[in-house]
Design a protein around this motif. Structure first.
Motif, PDB file in Angstrom:
ATOM      1  N   HIS A  98       0.800  -1.229   0.000  1.00 36.34           N
ATOM      2  CA  HIS A  98       0.000   0.000   0.000  1.00 36.34           C
ATOM      3  C   HIS A  98       0.835   1.283   0.000  1.00 36.34           C
ATOM      4  CE1 HIS A  98      -3.221   2.836   1.067  1.00 36.34           C
ATOM      5  NE2 HIS A  98      -2.379   3.293   1.961  1.00 36.34           N
ATOM      6  N   PRO A  99       1.874   1.418   0.852  1.00 37.23           N
ATOM      7  CA  PRO A  99       2.613   2.691   0.842  1.00 37.23           C
ATOM      8  C   PRO A  99       3.183   3.043  -0.527  1.00 37.23           C
ATOM      9  CG  PRO A  99       3.145   1.444   2.811  1.00 37.23           C
ATOM     10  CD  PRO A  99       2.345   0.530   1.937  1.00 37.23           C
ATOM     11  N   LEU A 100       3.801   2.070  -1.195  1.00 39.15           N
ATOM     12  CA  LEU A 100       4.380   2.350  -2.510  1.00 39.15           C
ATOM     13  C   LEU A 100       3.301   2.700  -3.512  1.00 39.15           C
ATOM     14  CD1 LEU A 100       6.703   2.467  -4.528  1.00 39.15           C
ATOM     15  CD2 LEU A 100       6.467  -0.018  -4.811  1.00 39.15           C
ATOM     16  N   HIS A 101       2.216   1.928  -3.543  1.00 40.29           N
ATOM     17  CA  HIS A 101       1.160   2.175  -4.516  1.00 40.29           C
ATOM     18  C   HIS A 101       0.491   3.525  -4.303  1.00 40.29           C
ATOM     19  CE1 HIS A 101      -3.175   2.051  -5.636  1.00 40.29           C
ATOM     20  NE2 HIS A 101      -2.635   1.765  -6.804  1.00 40.29           N
ATOM     21  N   SER A 102       0.223   3.882  -3.064  1.00 40.59           N
ATOM     22  CA  SER A 102      -0.575   5.082  -2.779  1.00 40.59           C
ATOM     23  C   SER A 102       0.254   6.347  -2.592  1.00 40.59           C
ATOM     24  CB  SER A 102      -1.432   4.849  -1.526  1.00 40.59           C
ATOM     25  OG  SER A 102      -2.334   3.778  -1.735  1.00 40.59           O
ATOM     26  N   PHE A 103       1.534   6.209  -2.233  1.00 41.91           N
ATOM     27  CA  PHE A 103       2.343   7.395  -1.918  1.00 41.91           C
ATOM     28  C   PHE A 103       3.664   7.447  -2.682  1.00 41.91           C
ATOM     29  CE2 PHE A 103      -0.498   6.760   1.638  1.00 41.91           C
ATOM     30  CZ  PHE A 103      -0.914   8.040   1.969  1.00 41.91           C
ATOM     31  N   GLY A 104       3.990   6.398  -3.424  1.00 43.87           N
ATOM     32  CA  GLY A 104       5.246   6.392  -4.157  1.00 43.87           C
ATOM     33  C   GLY A 104       5.187   7.244  -5.407  1.00 43.87           C
ATOM     34  N   THR A 105       6.362   7.612  -5.905  1.00 45.22           N
ATOM     35  CA  THR A 105       6.427   8.347  -7.163  1.00 45.22           C
ATOM     36  C   THR A 105       6.213   7.392  -8.331  1.00 45.22           C
ATOM     37  OG1 THR A 105       8.810   7.988  -7.435  1.00 45.22           O
ATOM     38  CG2 THR A 105       8.123   9.907  -6.131  1.00 45.22           C
ATOM     39  N   SER A 106       5.971   7.947  -9.496  1.00 48.04           N
ATOM     40  CA  SER A 106       5.798   7.117 -10.689  1.00 48.04           C
ATOM     41  C   SER A 106       7.030   6.256 -10.930  1.00 48.04           C
ATOM     42  CB  SER A 106       5.519   7.998 -11.911  1.00 48.04           C
ATOM     43  OG  SER A 106       4.325   8.718 -11.752  1.00 48.04           O
ATOM     44  N   GLU A 107       8.207   6.837 -10.744  1.00 48.29           N
ATOM     45  CA  GLU A 107       9.445   6.091 -10.956  1.00 48.29           C
ATOM     46  C   GLU A 107       9.578   4.949  -9.950  1.00 48.29           C
ATOM     47  OE1 GLU A 107       9.168   9.364 -10.673  1.00 48.29           O
ATOM     48  OE2 GLU A 107       9.692  10.063 -12.700  1.00 48.29           O
ATOM     49  N   LYS A 109       7.134   3.362  -8.389  1.00 43.60           N
ATOM     50  CA  LYS A 109       6.149   2.322  -8.703  1.00 43.60           C
ATOM     51  C   LYS A 109       6.577   1.485  -9.899  1.00 43.60           C
ATOM     52  CE  LYS A 109       2.647   5.346  -8.244  1.00 43.60           C
ATOM     53  NZ  LYS A 109       1.272   5.887  -8.146  1.00 43.60           N
ATOM     54  N   GLU A 110       7.067   2.119 -10.920  1.00 45.32           N
ATOM     55  CA  GLU A 110       7.507   1.381 -12.099  1.00 45.32           C
ATOM     56  C   GLU A 110       8.689   0.472 -11.784  1.00 45.32           C
ATOM     57  OE1 GLU A 110       8.321   4.305 -15.051  1.00 45.32           O
ATOM     58  OE2 GLU A 110       6.215   4.899 -15.287  1.00 45.32           O
ATOM     59  N   ARG A 111       9.519   0.897 -10.853  1.00 45.50           N
ATOM     60  CA  ARG A 111      10.714   0.125 -10.514  1.00 45.50           C
ATOM     61  C   ARG A 111      10.409  -1.098  -9.665  1.00 45.50           C
ATOM     62  NH1 ARG A 111      15.995   2.621  -7.302  1.00 45.50           N
ATOM     63  NH2 ARG A 111      17.197   0.665  -7.149  1.00 45.50           N
ATOM     64  N   TRP A 112       9.545  -0.944  -8.666  1.00 44.83           N
ATOM     65  CA  TRP A 112       9.370  -2.019  -7.686  1.00 44.83           C
ATOM     66  C   TRP A 112       7.988  -2.680  -7.667  1.00 44.83           C
ATOM     67  CZ3 TRP A 112      11.995   2.343  -5.051  1.00 44.83           C
ATOM     68  CH2 TRP A 112      13.369   2.138  -4.911  1.00 44.83           C
ATOM     69  N   LEU A 113       6.949  -1.964  -8.010  1.00 44.56           N
ATOM     70  CA  LEU A 113       5.607  -2.484  -7.774  1.00 44.56           C
ATOM     71  C   LEU A 113       5.289  -3.752  -8.579  1.00 44.56           C
ATOM     72  CD1 LEU A 113       3.254  -1.857  -5.946  1.00 44.56           C
ATOM     73  CD2 LEU A 113       2.288  -0.386  -7.710  1.00 44.56           C
ATOM     74  N   PRO A 114       5.651  -3.866  -9.848  1.00 47.13           N
ATOM     75  CA  PRO A 114       5.319  -5.099 -10.581  1.00 47.13           C
ATOM     76  C   PRO A 114       5.861  -6.358  -9.906  1.00 47.13           C
ATOM     77  CG  PRO A 114       5.921  -3.387 -12.128  1.00 47.13           C
ATOM     78  CD  PRO A 114       6.233  -2.847 -10.762  1.00 47.13           C
ATOM     79  N   ALA A 115       7.096  -6.338  -9.459  1.00 45.18           N
ATOM     80  CA  ALA A 115       7.670  -7.513  -8.801  1.00 45.18           C
ATOM     81  C   ALA A 115       6.941  -7.836  -7.503  1.00 45.18           C
ATOM     82  CB  ALA A 115       9.159  -7.290  -8.522  1.00 45.18           C
ATOM     83  N   MET A 116       6.450  -6.816  -6.811  1.00 48.81           N
ATOM     84  CA  MET A 116       5.719  -7.024  -5.572  1.00 48.81           C
ATOM     85  C   MET A 116       4.341  -7.622  -5.840  1.00 48.81           C
ATOM     86  SD  MET A 116       7.007  -3.392  -3.970  1.00 48.81           S
ATOM     87  CE  MET A 116       5.714  -3.188  -2.752  1.00 48.81           C
ATOM     88  N   LEU A 117       3.641  -7.082  -6.829  1.00 50.90           N
ATOM     89  CA  LEU A 117       2.277  -7.540  -7.099  1.00 50.90           C
ATOM     90  C   LEU A 117       2.258  -8.904  -7.776  1.00 50.90           C
ATOM     91  CD1 LEU A 117       0.568  -4.223  -8.261  1.00 50.90           C
ATOM     92  CD2 LEU A 117       0.789  -5.182  -5.960  1.00 50.90           C
ATOM     93  N   GLU A 118       3.307  -9.238  -8.488  1.00 50.39           N
ATOM     94  CA  GLU A 118       3.365 -10.539  -9.151  1.00 50.39           C
ATOM     95  C   GLU A 118       3.971 -11.621  -8.270  1.00 50.39           C
ATOM     96  OE1 GLU A 118       5.450  -9.689 -12.750  1.00 50.39           O
ATOM     97  OE2 GLU A 118       3.889  -8.337 -13.485  1.00 50.39           O
TER      98      GLU A 118
END
Length: 381
Positions: A98-107, A109-118
């Motif tokens: 949640h913190p990254l998705h809701s408060f992270g920058t676009s950069e 999110k693009e860097r880390w979020l896919p690996a987290m959600l997958e």
């Protein structure tokens, strides 16, 4: 017994069917062995990630499932009905994203979020400390900027970390300045020089997934792993609490459903005085009360989730759901042991484990006394 669910779309129905298939194949055959031996189910969360079950509540553009919260929570409930520890860890992972998705920058999110959600990186949530549980503003773990300003040096102790020592990342909250507004959020890596974990806590239940303390001895976290602004940490932490409480409510409901199913199956097979024990009114009424408690728990968390999906306030409803569902789980699992009599007190049947697992549901993600405080304050307003 499969729950008769009212789902918003055919896609959601297919997702529940897929979850049941995976849970019956991957969770049910392994739960007794791992819980008894207190061993971690290596590879299981990767399997759930490959099936898309670890990012359901997040957008498809980052590898998530794009599902409404009411659907995600019902998936969580299905997992909990087979293996509560895995479901709780899945809920914590969702919370940690949640913190990254809701408060992270676009950069970021693009860097880390896919690996987290997958599911390539499974997350832990590191807010609590030995002296700071319900009082999150009392954190003492420090994050100090290095002289060059490109990193933070983390020093202090954290506690009660689900997936501690196993997670690929942690949503870490540490103090960057004095006072309640001096707490900052970081996306901490799962391993770093100066980061060590304590022995897993010796818990009553949920033993297959470790809960540990963490010791930060001057470990460095790159400044680009800070989420949000300095001092925004409590806002970030509190913004996710209601969602986390709904996750635990769904887990508690699944656990209660499993206990009910076990009790009903036993009552239909066991005979006394020439009749099935389910046909004795005293026991039949007990089972009826258990079923009503499970249905009520499910209704409360779904009401809160649907409000969230509509963009309406749901904080009070989330606390009601967490309180109702976890108290129901404690009662239903205790009654399931009673239905099985002496057998219920043995490890030959799972209901004694359900009862042990239910207790923690009333404690984490805000104790039920905290939930009553939230509800009473909403009434005072």
């Amino acid at each position: 017994m499969d729950v008769d669910r009212l789902l918003p779309t055919p896609e959601a129905a297919d997702l529940i069917a897929l979850t049941r298939e995976i849970a019956d194949k991957e969770l049910s055959p392994r739960v007794d062995e791992h819980e008894a031996a207190e061993t971690y189910p290596e590879g299981l969360f990767a399997t759930l990630g490959e099936a898309g079950l670890l990012g359901l509540a997040y957008p498809e553009e980052f590898g998530g499932g794009g599902q409404p919260y009411e659907v995600y929570l019902q998936v969580l409930e299905e997992l909990a009905a087979r293996w509560a520890a895995v479901a709780v860890a899945t809920s914590v992972h969702t919370l940690a994203c949640h913190p990254l998705h809701s408060f992270g920058t676009s950069e970021q999110k693009e860097r880390w979020l896919p690996a987290m959600l997958e599911g390539e990186l499974v997350g832990g949530y590191s807010l609590s400390e030995p002296q700071a549980g319900s009082d999150a503003a009392a954190l003492s773990c420090k994050a100090e900027r290095t002289e060059r300003g490109d990193a933070y040096r983390i020093t202090g102790n954290k506690a009660w970390i689900t997936h501690g020592g196993k997670a690929g990342f942690y949503a870490l909250f540490a103090r960057t300045a004095p006072g309640g507004h001096g707490i900052t959020c970081f996306l901490a890596p799962g391993a770093a020089d100066g980061l060590t974990f304590g022995k897993p806590e010796r818990k009553m239940g949920l033993q297959a997934v470790p809960t540990t303390s963490a010791h930060w001895d001057g470990a460095l976290i790159d400044a680009d792993r800070r989420i949000g602004a300095e001092g925004q940490g409590l806002q970030i932490a509190f913004s996710a609490l209601d969602c986390g409480r709904l996750g635990i409510a769904a887990c508690a409901t699944g656990l209660a459903q499993a206990a009910l199913d076990a009790a009903v199956a036993y009552a239909n097979e066991r005979t006394t005085f020439g009749r099935r024990i389910v046909d004795h009114q005293g026991l039949g009424f007990l089972l009826a009360d258990m079923a009503a408690a499970v249905d009520s728990a499910r209704a409360t968390y779904l009401d809160a989730a649907r409000r969230r999906d509509l963009g309406r306030p749901f904080s009070r409803q989330a606390s009601v759901a967490k309180l109702t569902a976890t108290d129901a789980a404690m009662k239903v699992t205790t009654d399931a042991v009673q239905v099985l009599g002496g057998y219920g007190y043995t490890r030959d049947f799972p209901v004694e484990r359900y009862m042990r697992e239910a207790k923690i549901m009333q404690i984490f993600e805000g104790t039920n006394q905290i939930q009553r405080l939230v509800i009473s304050r909403s009434l005072a307003r």
